[in-house]
Design an enzyme around this catalytic site. Structure first.
Site, PDB file in Angstrom:
ATOM      1  N   ASP A  11      -2.603  19.827 -21.023  1.00 36.02           N
ATOM      2  CA  ASP A  11      -2.672  20.097 -22.471  1.00 36.02           C
ATOM      3  C   ASP A  11      -2.287  18.846 -23.254  1.00 36.02           C
ATOM      4  OD1 ASP A  11       0.609  21.626 -23.128  1.00 36.02           O
ATOM      5  OD2 ASP A  11       0.000  20.092 -21.658  1.00 36.02           O
TER       6      ASP A  11
ATOM      7  N   ASN B 221       0.458  22.309 -25.840  1.00 35.96           N
ATOM      8  CA  ASN B 221       1.117  21.461 -26.849  1.00 35.96           C
ATOM      9  C   ASN B 221       0.504  21.666 -28.231  1.00 35.96           C
ATOM     10  OD1 ASN B 221       3.081  19.989 -25.377  1.00 35.96           O
ATOM     11  ND2 ASN B 221       1.432  18.835 -24.390  1.00 35.96           N
TER      12      ASN B 221
ATOM     13  N   ASP C 184       1.100  14.142 -20.654  1.00 34.12           N
ATOM     14  CA  ASP C 184      -0.105  14.435 -19.862  1.00 34.12           C
ATOM     15  C   ASP C 184      -0.967  13.170 -19.759  1.00 34.12           C
ATOM     16  OD1 ASP C 184       0.603  16.854 -21.709  1.00 34.12           O
ATOM     17  OD2 ASP C 184      -0.464  17.779 -20.046  1.00 34.12           O
TER      18      ASP C 184
ATOM     19  N   PHE D 260       8.806  24.904 -21.484  1.00 36.05           N
ATOM     20  CA  PHE D 260       7.647  25.199 -22.328  1.00 36.05           C
ATOM     21  C   PHE D 260       6.422  25.655 -21.531  1.00 36.05           C
ATOM     22  CE2 PHE D 260       5.174  24.978 -26.134  1.00 36.05           C
ATOM     23  CZ  PHE D 260       3.929  24.499 -25.767  1.00 36.05           C
ATOM     24  N   ASN D 261       5.984  24.892 -20.526  1.00 36.77           N
ATOM     25  CA  ASN D 261       4.740  25.221 -19.824  1.00 36.77           C
ATOM     26  C   ASN D 261       4.777  26.622 -19.205  1.00 36.77           C
ATOM     27  OD1 ASN D 261       3.509  22.799 -20.405  1.00 36.77           O
ATOM     28  ND2 ASN D 261       4.070  21.831 -18.473  1.00 36.77           N
TER      29      ASN D 261
ATOM     30  N   THR E  68      -0.346  20.080 -15.612  1.00 38.89           N
ATOM     31  CA  THR E  68       0.712  19.530 -16.482  1.00 38.89           C
ATOM     32  C   THR E  68       0.794  20.285 -17.807  1.00 38.89           C
ATOM     33  OG1 THR E  68      -0.833  17.885 -17.375  1.00 38.89           O
ATOM     34  CG2 THR E  68       0.537  17.222 -15.481  1.00 38.89           C
TER      35      THR E  68
ATOM     36  N   HIS F  23       7.864  13.937 -18.308  1.00 39.52           N
ATOM     37  CA  HIS F  23       7.736  15.222 -17.606  1.00 39.52           C
ATOM     38  C   HIS F  23       6.497  15.225 -16.691  1.00 39.52           C
ATOM     39  CE1 HIS F  23      10.807  16.933 -20.258  1.00 39.52           C
ATOM     40  NE2 HIS F  23      10.097  16.638 -21.321  1.00 39.52           N
ATOM     41  N   ASP F  24       5.340  15.135 -17.288  1.00 43.31           N
ATOM     42  CA  ASP F  24       4.093  15.304 -16.532  1.00 43.31           C
ATOM     43  C   ASP F  24       3.832  14.217 -15.496  1.00 43.31           C
ATOM     44  OD1 ASP F  24       2.443  16.626 -19.497  1.00 43.31           O
ATOM     45  OD2 ASP F  24       3.640  17.608 -17.963  1.00 43.31           O
TER      46      ASP F  24
HETATM   47  O1  RIB Z   1       8.243  20.963 -21.114  1.00 44.30           O
HETATM   48  C1  RIB Z   1       7.465  19.812 -20.954  1.00 44.30           C
HETATM   49  C2  RIB Z   1       6.012  20.149 -20.856  1.00 44.30           C
HETATM   50  O2  RIB Z   1       5.581  20.753 -22.065  1.00 44.30           O
HETATM   51  C3  RIB Z   1       5.114  18.920 -20.680  1.00 44.30           C
HETATM   52  O3  RIB Z   1       4.001  19.269 -19.908  1.00 44.30           O
HETATM   53  C4  RIB Z   1       4.683  18.592 -22.072  1.00 44.30           C
HETATM   54  O4  RIB Z   1       3.402  17.935 -22.109  1.00 44.30           O
HETATM   55  C5  RIB Z   1       4.566  19.956 -22.670  1.00 44.30           C
HETATM   56  O5  RIB Z   1       3.301  20.472 -22.288  1.00 44.30           O
HETATM   57 CA    CA Z   2       1.754  18.826 -20.729  1.00 49.46          CA
END
Ligand code: RIB
Ligand code: CA
Length: 312
Positions: free
Chosen positions: A11, A43, A16, A168-169, A127, A241-242
């Site tokens: 996203d 996102n 990403d 979040f994801n 991701t 993160h990704d």
């Molecule tokens: O929590 C981090 C994730 O949430 C990452 O993948 C960032 O791109 C958002 O999508």
């Molecule tokens: Ca992401």
């Protein structure tokens, strides 16, 4: 060494984009064969993540078909994170307009095509919210054997970043995450445990800017934008993160991994979207995920900077 066939599902999203840069650098070095890029709402809305995906692939010269995926989660309403990535989802530098056309296939149709045609089991790198991957598994269980593993950024053992319990994801689509974590497929989970430590720091930004190639300037601006949100929260750098979900495929030696049985909370007033790891083996269930718990941050940063250096 055989190239690992990849599907990149995300996203975009600044992190990403950097994860996909790592994948493309790996392809150029002979590590990967990127079969497809698929997008999901997360996102920002699906139209924006898809437009961003086309621009990122154009910028990187990433030669894979791009297909539009799920507009919203399996059952929940979509939630977005424009506060983190900006209204476009990729705020910061101006990017080239897409130089490639969007596939006429949907994300799941393209994933099915790739799995049917690949001679080797395919690694799905997710991701973003897991909606596309779950939809693939639900609609084509017969293709599970063609998926070698799923390397995903998501979750956190004992804490979250969107609620105290959920990352979040996973929180965007807990039902999809539940399908994936119950699938029995080999999972690598790059959760907040490692990704909050996978920080690119301002001195790394300068090293990237000094590369002075067609991509490094863009990445430097992405990092400056992405760091600004996190700096105000007290972070010492921009959490990558990704990129962890790709880097672990290229350089597993950088990471500390623990095998845990992980289940997804899909109910609950306070804990919906939590990834609950059975650290003490009290359930008697066999582990279903390799959870990344720590990393060599300096080595991680060096490998990212080397990868950006590929784009001369
Ligand atoms: O929590 C981090 C994730 O949430 C990452 O993948 C960032 O791109 C958002 O999508
Ligand atoms: Ca992401």
């Amino acid at each position: 060494m055989k190239r690992i066939p990849l599907i990149l599902d995300g996203d975009p999203g600044h992190d990403d984009a950097i994860a996909w840069l790592l994948a493309e650098a790996g392809r150029r070095r002979g590590s990967f064969d990127i079969k497809a890029v698929t997008t999901v709402g997360g996102n920002v809305t699906l139209d924006k993540t898809t437009y961003n995906a086309l621009r990122i692939c154009t910028l990187l010269g990433l030669p894979a078909p791009v297909a539009k995926g799920a507009e919203h989660p399996l059952t929940a309403d979509l939630m977005n994170a424009p506060s983190v990535h900006g209204e476009s989802g990729l705020d910061g530098p101006a990017l080239p307009e897409p130089g490639i056309e969007l596939s006429e296939l949907t994300a799941v149709e393209l994933m099915v095509k790739v799995l049917k045609e690949s001679e080797e089991p395919v690694t799905i790198v997710s991701t973003g919210p897991l909606t596309n991957t779950a939809a693939l598994l639900l609609s084509h269980p017969e293709l599970k054997s063609r998926i070698g593993r799923i390397s995903l950024m998501g979750g956190g053992i004992g804490f979250g970043n969107w609620t105290p319990a959920a990352e979040f994801n996973i929180l965007v689509d807990p039902e999809a995450a539940d399908v994936v974590f119950r699938s029995g497929l080999p999972l690598i989970m790059a959760g907040l445990d490692v990704t909050e430590r996978a920080l690119l720091q301002p001195e790394d930004f300068s090293r990237i800017k000094e590369l002075n190639n067609p991509v490094s300037g863009i990445v430097w601006q992405w990092l400056e934008f992405f760091y600004e949100f996190h700096r105000k929260l007290g972070y010492a750098g921009a959490p990558m993160h990704d990129p962890c979900a790709v880097m672990v495929l290229l350089h597993p030696e950088l990471f500390t991994v623990r095998d845990y049985y992980v289940e997804i909370e899909t109910g609950g007033e306070y804990c919906r979207g939590a990834t609950i790891a059975d650290k003490r083996r009290v359930t008697g269930r066999e582990p279903n995920a390799k959870c990344i718990m720590d990393l060599d941050r300096d080595g991680f940063a060096d490998r990212i900077i080397e990868a950006i250096g590929e784009f001369t």
